[in-house]
Design a protein around this motif. Structure first.
Motif, PDB file in Angstrom:
ATOM      1  N   LEU A 154      10.122   2.372   4.169  1.00 15.62           N
ATOM      2  CA  LEU A 154      10.279   3.712   3.597  1.00 15.62           C
ATOM      3  C   LEU A 154       9.736   3.742   2.166  1.00 15.62           C
ATOM      4  O   LEU A 154       9.705   2.712   1.481  1.00 15.62           O
ATOM      5  N   HIS A 155       9.328   4.916   1.760  1.00 16.29           N
ATOM      6  CA  HIS A 155       8.771   5.056   0.413  1.00 16.29           C
ATOM      7  C   HIS A 155       9.912   5.085  -0.613  1.00 16.29           C
ATOM      8  O   HIS A 155      10.926   5.741  -0.393  1.00 16.29           O
ATOM      9  N   PRO A 156       9.754   4.384  -1.742  1.00 14.63           N
ATOM     10  CA  PRO A 156      10.814   4.412  -2.760  1.00 14.63           C
ATOM     11  C   PRO A 156      11.177   5.830  -3.201  1.00 14.63           C
ATOM     12  O   PRO A 156      12.354   6.093  -3.501  1.00 14.63           O
ATOM     13  N   ALA A 190      -1.793  -1.253  -4.144  1.00 15.33           N
ATOM     14  CA  ALA A 190      -2.828  -0.200  -4.149  1.00 15.33           C
ATOM     15  C   ALA A 190      -2.262   1.015  -3.423  1.00 15.33           C
ATOM     16  O   ALA A 190      -1.139   0.997  -2.920  1.00 15.33           O
ATOM     17  N   ASN A 191      -3.054   2.053  -3.359  1.00 12.54           N
ATOM     18  CA  ASN A 191      -2.665   3.280  -2.672  1.00 12.54           C
ATOM     19  C   ASN A 191      -3.738   3.674  -1.665  1.00 12.54           C
ATOM     20  O   ASN A 191      -4.880   3.227  -1.763  1.00 12.54           O
ATOM     21  N   THR A 192      -3.389   4.548  -0.747  1.00 15.62           N
ATOM     22  CA  THR A 192      -4.393   5.003   0.237  1.00 15.62           C
ATOM     23  C   THR A 192      -5.498   5.795  -0.448  1.00 15.62           C
ATOM     24  O   THR A 192      -6.643   5.766   0.003  1.00 15.62           O
ATOM     25  N   LYS A 242      -2.274   3.152 -13.246  1.00 14.00           N
ATOM     26  CA  LYS A 242      -1.747   2.028 -12.449  1.00 14.00           C
ATOM     27  C   LYS A 242      -0.796   2.549 -11.384  1.00 14.00           C
ATOM     28  O   LYS A 242       0.023   3.426 -11.687  1.00 14.00           O
ATOM     29  N   PRO A 243      -0.833   1.974 -10.172  1.00 13.88           N
ATOM     30  CA  PRO A 243       0.094   2.434  -9.132  1.00 13.88           C
ATOM     31  C   PRO A 243       1.550   2.067  -9.432  1.00 13.88           C
ATOM     32  O   PRO A 243       1.828   1.030 -10.040  1.00 13.88           O
ATOM     33  N   PHE A 244       2.435   2.929  -9.001  1.00 13.47           N
ATOM     34  CA  PHE A 244       3.874   2.668  -9.008  1.00 13.47           C
ATOM     35  C   PHE A 244       4.398   2.247 -10.382  1.00 13.47           C
ATOM     36  O   PHE A 244       4.983   1.181 -10.542  1.00 13.47           O
ATOM     37  N   VAL A 245       4.169   3.105 -11.355  1.00  5.32           N
ATOM     38  CA  VAL A 245       4.735   2.846 -12.682  1.00  5.32           C
ATOM     39  C   VAL A 245       5.745   3.922 -13.082  1.00  5.32           C
ATOM     40  O   VAL A 245       6.311   3.869 -14.171  1.00  5.32           O
ATOM     41  N   ILE A 276       0.854  -1.194   0.000  1.00  4.81           N
ATOM     42  CA  ILE A 276       0.000   0.000   0.000  1.00  4.81           C
ATOM     43  C   ILE A 276       0.889   1.242   0.000  1.00  4.81           C
ATOM     44  O   ILE A 276       1.697   1.440   0.915  1.00  4.81           O
ATOM     45  N   GLY A 277       0.760   2.042  -1.047  1.00  4.96           N
ATOM     46  CA  GLY A 277       1.495   3.298  -1.152  1.00  4.96           C
ATOM     47  C   GLY A 277       0.605   4.462  -0.775  1.00  4.96           C
ATOM     48  O   GLY A 277      -0.515   4.284  -0.286  1.00  4.96           O
ATOM     49  N   GLU A 278       1.115   5.653  -1.065  1.00  5.79           N
ATOM     50  CA  GLU A 278       0.401   6.854  -0.631  1.00  5.79           C
ATOM     51  C   GLU A 278      -0.657   7.290  -1.653  1.00  5.79           C
ATOM     52  O   GLU A 278      -1.850   7.267  -1.359  1.00  5.79           O
ATOM     53  N   ALA A 279      -0.210   7.649  -2.822  1.00  2.00           N
ATOM     54  CA  ALA A 279      -1.135   8.194  -3.820  1.00  2.00           C
ATOM     55  C   ALA A 279      -0.459   8.155  -5.183  1.00  2.00           C
ATOM     56  O   ALA A 279       0.772   8.216  -5.273  1.00  2.00           O
ATOM     57  N   PRO A 280      -1.264   8.078  -6.245  1.00  2.00           N
ATOM     58  CA  PRO A 280      -0.669   8.082  -7.579  1.00  2.00           C
ATOM     59  C   PRO A 280       0.085   9.384  -7.837  1.00  2.00           C
ATOM     60  O   PRO A 280      -0.303  10.447  -7.351  1.00  2.00           O
ATOM     61  N   GLY A 281       1.170   9.278  -8.601  1.00  2.00           N
ATOM     62  CA  GLY A 281       1.892  10.462  -9.075  1.00  2.00           C
ATOM     63  C   GLY A 281       1.514  10.728 -10.528  1.00  2.00           C
ATOM     64  O   GLY A 281       0.526  10.171 -11.039  1.00  2.00           O
ATOM     65  N   ALA A 282       2.339  11.554 -11.188  1.00  2.00           N
ATOM     66  CA  ALA A 282       1.996  11.975 -12.552  1.00  2.00           C
ATOM     67  C   ALA A 282       1.919  10.793 -13.523  1.00  2.00           C
ATOM     68  O   ALA A 282       0.982  10.669 -14.307  1.00  2.00           O
ATOM     69  N   GLU A 283       2.897   9.907 -13.465  1.00  2.00           N
ATOM     70  CA  GLU A 283       2.925   8.795 -14.418  1.00  2.00           C
ATOM     71  C   GLU A 283       1.793   7.799 -14.117  1.00  2.00           C
ATOM     72  O   GLU A 283       1.169   7.245 -15.025  1.00  2.00           O
ATOM     73  N   GLU A 284       1.529   7.595 -12.824  1.00  2.00           N
ATOM     74  CA  GLU A 284       0.448   6.690 -12.425  1.00  2.00           C
ATOM     75  C   GLU A 284      -0.887   7.247 -12.913  1.00  2.00           C
ATOM     76  O   GLU A 284      -1.768   6.525 -13.370  1.00  2.00           O
ATOM     77  N   ASP A 285      -1.041   8.568 -12.800  1.00  2.08           N
ATOM     78  CA  ASP A 285      -2.262   9.238 -13.238  1.00  2.08           C
ATOM     79  C   ASP A 285      -2.444   9.066 -14.756  1.00  2.08           C
ATOM     80  O   ASP A 285      -3.547   8.899 -15.256  1.00  2.08           O
ATOM     81  N   LYS A 299       9.123   6.579 -11.651  1.00  4.33           N
ATOM     82  CA  LYS A 299      10.501   6.317 -11.172  1.00  4.33           C
ATOM     83  C   LYS A 299      10.503   5.531  -9.866  1.00  4.33           C
ATOM     84  O   LYS A 299      11.283   4.594  -9.684  1.00  4.33           O
ATOM     85  N   SER A 300       9.620   5.923  -8.929  1.00  5.68           N
ATOM     86  CA  SER A 300       9.632   5.212  -7.647  1.00  5.68           C
ATOM     87  C   SER A 300       9.119   3.780  -7.832  1.00  5.68           C
ATOM     88  O   SER A 300       9.533   2.865  -7.123  1.00  5.68           O
ATOM     89  N   GLY A 301       8.241   3.586  -8.813  1.00  5.05           N
ATOM     90  CA  GLY A 301       7.768   2.238  -9.108  1.00  5.05           C
ATOM     91  C   GLY A 301       8.890   1.354  -9.638  1.00  5.05           C
ATOM     92  O   GLY A 301       8.961   0.157  -9.346  1.00  5.05           O
TER      93      GLY A 301
HETATM   94  N1  URA Z   1       3.895   6.881  -4.968  1.00  4.09           N
HETATM   95  C1  URA Z   1       2.887   6.243  -4.354  1.00  4.09           C
HETATM   96  O1  URA Z   1       2.757   6.302  -3.138  1.00  4.09           O
HETATM   97  N2  URA Z   1       2.053   5.538  -5.103  1.00  4.09           N
HETATM   98  C2  URA Z   1       2.165   5.431  -6.410  1.00  4.09           C
HETATM   99  O2  URA Z   1       1.349   4.759  -7.034  1.00  4.09           O
HETATM  100  C3  URA Z   1       3.234   6.096  -7.036  1.00  4.09           C
HETATM  101  C4  URA Z   1       4.083   6.828  -6.298  1.00  4.09           C
END
Ligand code: URA
Length: 271
Positions: free
Chosen positions: A239-241, A161-163, A134-137, A121-130, A139-141
């Motif tokens: 920790l978050h990537p 998934a994300n929160t 899809k979550p974490f696709v 479980i991550g925090e929230a989608p970023g620009a690329e995820e948006d 750089k951090s993904g």
């Molecule tokens: N960071 C997050 O927490 N979630 C994502 O899906 C992408 C980056």
């Protein structure tokens, strides 16, 4: 004044800089879309309840109960109706109670294997995820994929998934209200996946899943049992990537957490 010649390079650069300063950091289409005009505005729950409870004027049809309740209880009731992840995704996609949806390109519900026994479980989608939905696709993904690979995992063996399932504008942290409104959906998602272990990524995800305000640097690496809806599950915060990309020295702590996850999944016989 109307522009009757093509922009030169300096002008194009200054237009792009103006967009960036205004918070535009992602190009998703040729034509601008006014998303605020597309949907009814989100109204506070008290105002909605007052309107729904008010007697209809003479002869007027009864107002329909609002579909835009800004209320975790409304989200909880909707989430409870989902009998599968596909149903839940459709319900979340149609839900208009979280303002994040207005500024996001699309829903970013999950990635990975819905049958997996390990949930991230991550925090929230970023620009690329948006952009990809899809979550974490981004750089951090990519770093997350390498962290998983280091302990023999990949996206066929985990569910991600994300929160919150919509990108917060400018990648800001979701507000407590946004987290609270989306939490019933996350609880139902966990109930339907029913993982044996959860790995949370970063502070906001940890605070949401562990219902705590303690900082990530204090809590990372410690297993606890958490209750997500009606599903009790062992969870490990790490920790978050994205934090690791900014603070490479912290990778050794994350590595310890990944080894701890590996040990736990071996003990539980999760493949
Ligand atoms: N960071 C997050 O927490 N979630 C994502 O899906 C992408 C980056």
């Amino acid at each position: 004044m109307a522009q009757d010649r093509p922009f030169n390079t300096a002008e194009m650069v200054s237009v792009l800089e103006w967009y960036r300063a205004a918070g535009v950091d992602l190009a998703v289409g040729e034509e601008p879309v006014n998303r605020f005009a597309q949907r009814a505005p989100v109204r506070p729950v008290a105002a909605v309840q007052a309107q729904d409870a008010a007697p209809a004027p003479h002869g007027a049809p009864l107002a329909l109960p609002s579909a835009f309740l800004v209320d975790p209880a409304a989200a909880r009731a909707l989430a409870a109706g989902a009998q599968s992840l596909a149903e839940l995704e459709a319900i979340v996609g149609a839900y208009d109670g979280c303002g994040l949806k207005l500024r996001a390109t699309q829903l970013c519900f999950a990635d990975g294997n819905p049958e997996a026994q390990i949930m991230l479980i991550g925090e929230a989608p970023g620009a690329e995820e948006d952009r990809q939905g899809k979550p974490f696709v981004g750089k951090s993904g990519q770093l997350l994929d390498r962290m998983l690979a280091a302990i023999g995992l990949d996206r066929t063996k985990v569910y991600i998934a994300n929160t919150v399932p919509w990108r917060p504008p400018g990648n800001r942290t979701p507000t407590p209200e946004e987290l609270a409104i989306c939490l019933p959906f996350l609880h139902r998602q966990v109930e339907l996946v029913a993982p044996k272990v959860i790995l949370t990524l970063g502070g906001p995800a940890m605070q949401t899943v562990f219902s705590t305000s303690t900082g990530i640097l204090k809590m990372r690496g410690r297993w606890s049992t958490v209750q997500m809806g009606n599903h009790g599950v062992e969870a490990l915060p790490t920790l978050h990537p994205a934090y690791l990309l900014r603070n490479p020295a912290a990778k050794q702590q994350a590595w310890r957490d990944m080894l701890s996850l590996k040990q736990r999944i071996d003990t539980l016989g999760i493949s």
